[in-house]
Scaffold this motif. Sequence first.
Motif, PDB file in Angstrom:
ATOM      1  N   GLN A 173      84.529  26.765  42.951  1.00 32.69           N
ATOM      2  CA  GLN A 173      83.474  25.751  42.872  1.00 32.69           C
ATOM      3  C   GLN A 173      82.701  25.978  41.590  1.00 32.69           C
ATOM      4  O   GLN A 173      82.148  27.049  41.390  1.00 32.69           O
ATOM      5  CB  GLN A 173      82.500  25.881  44.043  1.00 32.69           C
ATOM      6  CG  GLN A 173      83.102  25.628  45.396  1.00 32.69           C
ATOM      7  CD  GLN A 173      82.061  25.715  46.470  1.00 32.69           C
ATOM      8  OE1 GLN A 173      81.217  24.833  46.640  1.00 32.69           O
ATOM      9  NE2 GLN A 173      82.069  26.791  47.227  1.00 32.69           N
ATOM     10  N   ASP A 179      66.040  37.860  42.035  1.00 33.32           N
ATOM     11  CA  ASP A 179      66.706  38.869  42.860  1.00 33.32           C
ATOM     12  C   ASP A 179      67.648  39.768  42.071  1.00 33.32           C
ATOM     13  O   ASP A 179      68.353  40.581  42.647  1.00 33.32           O
ATOM     14  CB  ASP A 179      67.479  38.183  44.011  1.00 33.32           C
ATOM     15  CG  ASP A 179      68.467  37.166  43.476  1.00 33.32           C
ATOM     16  OD1 ASP A 179      68.871  37.269  42.317  1.00 33.32           O
ATOM     17  OD2 ASP A 179      68.850  36.232  44.222  1.00 33.32           O
ATOM     18  N   LEU A 226      70.365  39.002  40.732  1.00 30.79           N
ATOM     19  CA  LEU A 226      71.779  38.583  40.818  1.00 30.79           C
ATOM     20  C   LEU A 226      71.966  37.167  40.317  1.00 30.79           C
ATOM     21  O   LEU A 226      72.805  36.902  39.458  1.00 30.79           O
ATOM     22  CB  LEU A 226      72.263  38.702  42.266  1.00 30.79           C
ATOM     23  CG  LEU A 226      73.687  38.223  42.544  1.00 30.79           C
ATOM     24  CD1 LEU A 226      74.699  39.097  41.824  1.00 30.79           C
ATOM     25  CD2 LEU A 226      73.985  38.234  44.043  1.00 30.79           C
ATOM     26  N   ASP A 257      66.199  30.383  48.127  1.00 29.25           N
ATOM     27  CA  ASP A 257      66.598  31.400  49.113  1.00 29.25           C
ATOM     28  C   ASP A 257      68.008  31.174  49.587  1.00 29.25           C
ATOM     29  O   ASP A 257      68.687  32.098  50.022  1.00 29.25           O
ATOM     30  CB  ASP A 257      65.689  31.323  50.354  1.00 29.25           C
ATOM     31  CG  ASP A 257      64.263  31.709  50.033  1.00 29.25           C
ATOM     32  OD1 ASP A 257      63.370  31.380  50.825  1.00 29.25           O
ATOM     33  OD2 ASP A 257      64.053  32.341  48.976  1.00 29.25           O
ATOM     34  N   VAL A 270      85.246  35.227  47.951  1.00 32.25           N
ATOM     35  CA  VAL A 270      84.545  33.971  48.237  1.00 32.25           C
ATOM     36  C   VAL A 270      85.162  32.846  47.422  1.00 32.25           C
ATOM     37  O   VAL A 270      85.287  31.710  47.883  1.00 32.25           O
ATOM     38  CB  VAL A 270      83.039  34.094  47.906  1.00 32.25           C
ATOM     39  CG1 VAL A 270      82.332  32.758  48.066  1.00 32.25           C
ATOM     40  CG2 VAL A 270      82.374  35.133  48.784  1.00 32.25           C
ATOM     41  N   ILE A 281      84.893  26.328  50.910  1.00 29.87           N
ATOM     42  CA  ILE A 281      84.241  26.719  52.163  1.00 29.87           C
ATOM     43  C   ILE A 281      83.999  28.226  52.100  1.00 29.87           C
ATOM     44  O   ILE A 281      84.873  28.981  51.684  1.00 29.87           O
ATOM     45  CB  ILE A 281      85.129  26.361  53.368  1.00 29.87           C
ATOM     46  CG1 ILE A 281      85.324  24.839  53.423  1.00 29.87           C
ATOM     47  CG2 ILE A 281      84.510  26.851  54.668  1.00 29.87           C
ATOM     48  CD1 ILE A 281      86.265  24.369  54.503  1.00 29.87           C
ATOM     49  N   PHE A 282      82.815  28.655  52.528  1.00 29.20           N
ATOM     50  CA  PHE A 282      82.475  30.067  52.418  1.00 29.20           C
ATOM     51  C   PHE A 282      83.122  30.874  53.537  1.00 29.20           C
ATOM     52  O   PHE A 282      82.979  30.544  54.702  1.00 29.20           O
ATOM     53  CB  PHE A 282      80.954  30.254  52.486  1.00 29.20           C
ATOM     54  CG  PHE A 282      80.214  29.602  51.358  1.00 29.20           C
ATOM     55  CD1 PHE A 282      79.072  28.864  51.609  1.00 29.20           C
ATOM     56  CD2 PHE A 282      80.641  29.724  50.051  1.00 29.20           C
ATOM     57  CE1 PHE A 282      78.361  28.265  50.575  1.00 29.20           C
ATOM     58  CE2 PHE A 282      79.950  29.131  49.009  1.00 29.20           C
ATOM     59  CZ  PHE A 282      78.805  28.393  49.285  1.00 29.20           C
ATOM     60  N   PHE A 291      81.218  37.125  53.340  1.00 24.87           N
ATOM     61  CA  PHE A 291      79.756  37.198  53.386  1.00 24.87           C
ATOM     62  C   PHE A 291      79.306  38.489  54.074  1.00 24.87           C
ATOM     63  O   PHE A 291      78.330  39.114  53.666  1.00 24.87           O
ATOM     64  CB  PHE A 291      79.184  35.980  54.121  1.00 24.87           C
ATOM     65  CG  PHE A 291      78.901  34.826  53.204  1.00 24.87           C
ATOM     66  CD1 PHE A 291      79.829  34.407  52.276  1.00 24.87           C
ATOM     67  CD2 PHE A 291      77.700  34.150  53.269  1.00 24.87           C
ATOM     68  CE1 PHE A 291      79.572  33.352  51.413  1.00 24.87           C
ATOM     69  CE2 PHE A 291      77.424  33.085  52.421  1.00 24.87           C
ATOM     70  CZ  PHE A 291      78.359  32.691  51.490  1.00 24.87           C
ATOM     71  N   ALA A 298      66.768  41.625  48.334  1.00 28.28           N
ATOM     72  CA  ALA A 298      66.723  40.154  48.215  1.00 28.28           C
ATOM     73  C   ALA A 298      68.114  39.561  48.383  1.00 28.28           C
ATOM     74  O   ALA A 298      68.299  38.559  49.072  1.00 28.28           O
ATOM     75  CB  ALA A 298      66.130  39.762  46.862  1.00 28.28           C
ATOM     76  N   ASN A 299      69.085  40.187  47.771  1.00 28.24           N
ATOM     77  CA  ASN A 299      70.450  39.662  47.859  1.00 28.24           C
ATOM     78  C   ASN A 299      71.037  39.847  49.247  1.00 28.24           C
ATOM     79  O   ASN A 299      71.726  38.973  49.762  1.00 28.24           O
ATOM     80  CB  ASN A 299      71.337  40.344  46.818  1.00 28.24           C
ATOM     81  CG  ASN A 299      70.847  40.057  45.417  1.00 28.24           C
ATOM     82  OD1 ASN A 299      70.461  38.939  45.124  1.00 28.24           O
ATOM     83  ND2 ASN A 299      70.840  41.055  44.564  1.00 28.24           N
ATOM     84  N   LYS A 352      69.684  37.156  51.499  1.00 31.47           N
ATOM     85  CA  LYS A 352      70.286  35.838  51.301  1.00 31.47           C
ATOM     86  C   LYS A 352      71.578  35.704  52.114  1.00 31.47           C
ATOM     87  O   LYS A 352      71.782  34.733  52.833  1.00 31.47           O
ATOM     88  CB  LYS A 352      70.589  35.648  49.825  1.00 31.47           C
ATOM     89  CG  LYS A 352      71.008  34.242  49.447  1.00 31.47           C
ATOM     90  CD  LYS A 352      71.108  34.101  47.952  1.00 31.47           C
ATOM     91  CE  LYS A 352      70.174  33.058  47.453  1.00 31.47           C
ATOM     92  NZ  LYS A 352      70.153  32.757  46.071  1.00 31.47           N
ATOM     93  N   TYR A 353      72.443  36.669  52.004  1.00 29.86           N
ATOM     94  CA  TYR A 353      73.734  36.573  52.692  1.00 29.86           C
ATOM     95  C   TYR A 353      73.579  36.786  54.196  1.00 29.86           C
ATOM     96  O   TYR A 353      74.238  36.125  55.000  1.00 29.86           O
ATOM     97  CB  TYR A 353      74.740  37.559  52.090  1.00 29.86           C
ATOM     98  CG  TYR A 353      75.248  37.091  50.746  1.00 29.86           C
ATOM     99  CD1 TYR A 353      74.562  37.404  49.575  1.00 29.86           C
ATOM    100  CD2 TYR A 353      76.388  36.302  50.649  1.00 29.86           C
ATOM    101  CE1 TYR A 353      75.010  36.935  48.346  1.00 29.86           C
ATOM    102  CE2 TYR A 353      76.834  35.835  49.425  1.00 29.86           C
ATOM    103  CZ  TYR A 353      76.147  36.154  48.282  1.00 29.86           C
ATOM    104  OH  TYR A 353      76.587  35.688  47.069  1.00 29.86           O
ATOM    105  N   TYR A 400      72.508  33.579  55.993  1.00 28.60           N
ATOM    106  CA  TYR A 400      73.612  32.675  56.332  1.00 28.60           C
ATOM    107  C   TYR A 400      74.292  33.122  57.624  1.00 28.60           C
ATOM    108  O   TYR A 400      74.561  32.330  58.515  1.00 28.60           O
ATOM    109  CB  TYR A 400      74.641  32.639  55.199  1.00 28.60           C
ATOM    110  CG  TYR A 400      74.360  31.597  54.147  1.00 28.60           C
ATOM    111  CD1 TYR A 400      73.500  31.877  53.079  1.00 28.60           C
ATOM    112  CD2 TYR A 400      74.930  30.338  54.221  1.00 28.60           C
ATOM    113  CE1 TYR A 400      73.228  30.912  52.128  1.00 28.60           C
ATOM    114  CE2 TYR A 400      74.662  29.370  53.263  1.00 28.60           C
ATOM    115  CZ  TYR A 400      73.811  29.665  52.226  1.00 28.60           C
ATOM    116  OH  TYR A 400      73.531  28.708  51.281  1.00 28.60           O
TER     117      TYR A 400
END
Lengths: 490, 594
Positions: free
Chosen positions: A146, A417, A419, A449, B394, B401-402, B407, B421-422, B425-426, B429
């Motif tokens: 993507q 962050d 990244l 986020d 990924v 599609i993830f 993840f 922080a990272n 995020k994951y 999800y």
Amino acid sequence: MVLSRFAILLSALLLTFCGHPDKDLPGTSLYYPDIFPDYVDVTVPADIAPLNFRVSDNCNALYIVVSGKRYRIEKRYSGCKVILPAEKWHRLLEDSAGDTLKIEVFVKNKSGWLRYKPFNIIVAAEPIDEYLVYRNLMPGFQNWNQMGIYQRSLSDYRVTTLLDSRLMPGTCMNCHSFNRNDPESLVLHLRENYGGTIIFNNNQLEKLNTRTDKMFANAAFPYWHPSGKFIAFSVNRINQIFHAKGPTRATAVDLRSDIFIYDMEKNEMITSPLLSAEDNFETFPCFSPDGNILYFCSADHKKLPGEYDQMKYSLCSISFDFTNRSFGTKTDTLISSAETGKSISIPRISPNGKFIMFTMSDFGCFPSFNPEADLWILNLENNEYYNVDTVNSNYTESYHSWSSNGHWVVFSSRRIDGLYMNIYFAFVDEDGLIRKPFLLPQRNPDFYDKFLFSFNIPEFVTKKVGIDPYEIEKVAKSTKTIQAQTGSSH
Amino acid sequence: MLRPLKSISVEILFRTLFCIVSIVFFGMCYYHHLYHREQLQLFQLTLPYLSEHLTSQGGLAVYLGEFFTQFFRIQFVGAIIITSFLIFLQQATKKLLISISGKEISAIISFIPSLGYWTLLTQQFYYFSGLIGLLISLIGTVYYVKIKNAKLRSVAGLLMIPGIYWLTGGAFLVFTSIVIIAELLLFFKKNNEKSSRIHAGILAVYLAVAVLIPLFVRKFLMVDTILQSYLSQAYYAIRIFFPLPLILVFASVPALVLLQAIVPDKLSVKQAWTVNSLSFAAATILFVSGLSFFPDFRREKEIVYENLAYNEKWEQIISKAEKEQPSSQSSLVIINLALAKTGQLSSKMFHFDQHENSLFLAYERKGMTPFAASEPFYHLGLINFAQMFAMESVESTPDPIFPSRSFRRIAETFLINEQKANATKYLSYLSRTLFYRKWSRTQLDYLDAGETLDKDKVLRQKKELSPGYDFFYNHQQMDIALRYLLITNPENRLAFEYLMAYYLLKKDFDGFLQNIRLVNELKYDKMPLVYQEAIAYILTRLPETPPQLQNFTLDQAVINNIKSYANLFSTDRNDTLKLKKEFGKTYWFYLHYK
């Protein structure tokens, strides 16, 4: 006595049931609210999209007052997010151009309402370009499924596609560049499937194979000559090395690089021995606004990849006479890596020719993986250069470009962050001083986020790019490719 | 005339047979493919996720497909879900054929689309959501043909074509083709009292709407290829290829409608029997040929190892490999990891068909290789490399599609590296999924309290194993990485066994000898068998015992064995089969013949 008690009771009732804080109540914080994105004391253009934000406190409700020159917005929110009404925002901002907005934030939690210290947003009189073009891709290394190049209207949140991997799966698309922010001129590089260089100029869309017999690879990082008749490219052989420890996941190393200039009228690639020396690395070309000087980065050869952290680039220049395609006989070093002990990359000159913004990092010329990479400015009038403290952070700041009027810069930063690369804007005054930057606004303050893509190569354009993505697709997939020829400079 | 009772019996029999075969196939023979599919998606139980899907064409089919696919991780549940929907498809086909033709149909003929889709689902690039899309489309068709009033039917058709297009994507072509055929049949049918006929012009409008609406969407609402604007993401993962098998399955339904139209109203018993027999033969041929060409059993065997590694079922991996030697490199990498995790790498590694590069997978753009490639790095403590491969995985899917598996691994690596922080995020999800939310919400709680590495023993252990020095990933020199791991953590037995295995596979005796002393430092009870075999061989090549080996004694069995091997090697060195039979599980055989 009875009356004052009644007044207090009424105020309390009003607070509870009407949800409007009494702005004179005690419970005032001496601090600014902790908001994301951070818009405290930033300078914004008068046509920017609403700066929606969230308050990081635990809050049951919010009340904000945004006061401008003549208009104001007052709104209550349940929860912690502020979504500003677009029409009122634009009217407020337009009216307050050259002035300052005052933002008051009231937060309601279990203890009641708390008024934070009001903060300002300065509204610059100088407009920003209407659109921003950037690439979105995931923070991977070698593979992608993507990816796309998009344009975003800066006065609202509309994003349209210029090119996308749905149309061209397996194609890496990057290095989009415009001639002085003009959407009528575009160069874009494609790799892997349907590889080649797409050029849009004079209403013609063409695909070019830039690699000539004198070049070791296809042309990569472009920069337009202001005349629109030439494009400078660097030619690079890049490798990635991956670290076993630490937050720097990878380092990109240039194993070889030269600079070539493409003559669009004659379909020829030209260079100078000073830009394609065997034992030197030349990269990141950038023309002066009058087109007479080519700025670039240069480093001495090192043993790679082992000595990758000793590759330090200097900022150099060479004259270029575009009337007869001739280069100067010597290069000038504007900022030497020997002097700085650091490495310079991505020089970008302001439209008025007074300043060069560049990235400085400990080594290398791909600073996106260097957390210490910062933005610097060179003042070409007095040759002083300085760290732009106001825009830098503890994380990477890198790819940057100027707006057409030279009063705004846009750059990428990993400061949220460490990244993901995100886009920031900052105002530049006449003296080259840059004010506190602000994050590209989104309708939903929680956007960053959740968004799993990095933004890179942000480039301003003055108007919407009108090229149909299907036209680019058609040209990219066509077998009709123009082969660039080797030319000679005088 | 068809005899209803026999027809019903045939149908029930065939349906029962179909269900048994399908459930056994997907539940036992092909379960790991289904489980793999679940790992390749990240279905979130949130309203925004639903609304995001409903705003693109085919979105409802994709959403429902993903919803059911998340249950494929449970053995037999996926098989039952798939079989049920195939039966629903068969029932919808049957109902449709009866509604349009007004005749009793051959019991088996209605299974043809289901058999077709069954075959498609054995191929990894055809989505389960496509089956749902086709089913919705057929249900719509059944509803359409039941409308008796022509005007109402016209309105319904004009609304349903774009509606079904938006909800299901490409299956709207099935709807459109069937309604046009149905209307044409009605038009030419004499003495029709049941339904009034719609104007022929309306059919032209149906066709125009069907052709134009995807182009309109492509022009104004989204950017995509022409193929995808007709099909959508619901059907086939590789957007640049024309999915001919899918189109044939689509075409089977209108083809059956036409076929049913030409079959006479009344059949004699003999004719009915002939029709049923031919239908059965056609269905069987379709099934057998589909089964021969579509399922990838070789890949199923590979995926078994990947799935077992994902769930850390090391003993099962070894036991499976002992029954049947895998041939793929990724399977071998996982087997070696399983051996190392169970302390058997240094004793049993040559029981399996090793290669020089069977410890680590190089990065290559081939399917979901990064899934398996990440595993040894993760367990060794090379967290940045594990993260690198997880992030690559990924973007290794053919579709946007993830993968939930990626993840999870990415989140784990960020947690270990204390990148809050990272990780958040994951984990966020994953916290919105059904099967990963418990783990991810626990991790988010730990993260908020700053207690991740205190509370999670597994992650803490990985952190303790991770290298204290920076170096670069180099697939050609993994011994450097392994040595750095040992320098940081001299008790990292996994790294030691990998290092020694690396040298043995590369036949690098210098490297082996430099590190053999660690056997004592790591307090092995006795010298592992494979090392003894290597030492025994080295001793035959040197005039005297090197200093590194002076403190080690070999088992008499090993000494006797190498003598036997030497004898056989000297007399029958070209008789590989004989040598393999006697000594195939020794290091010496690998040394001389690999």
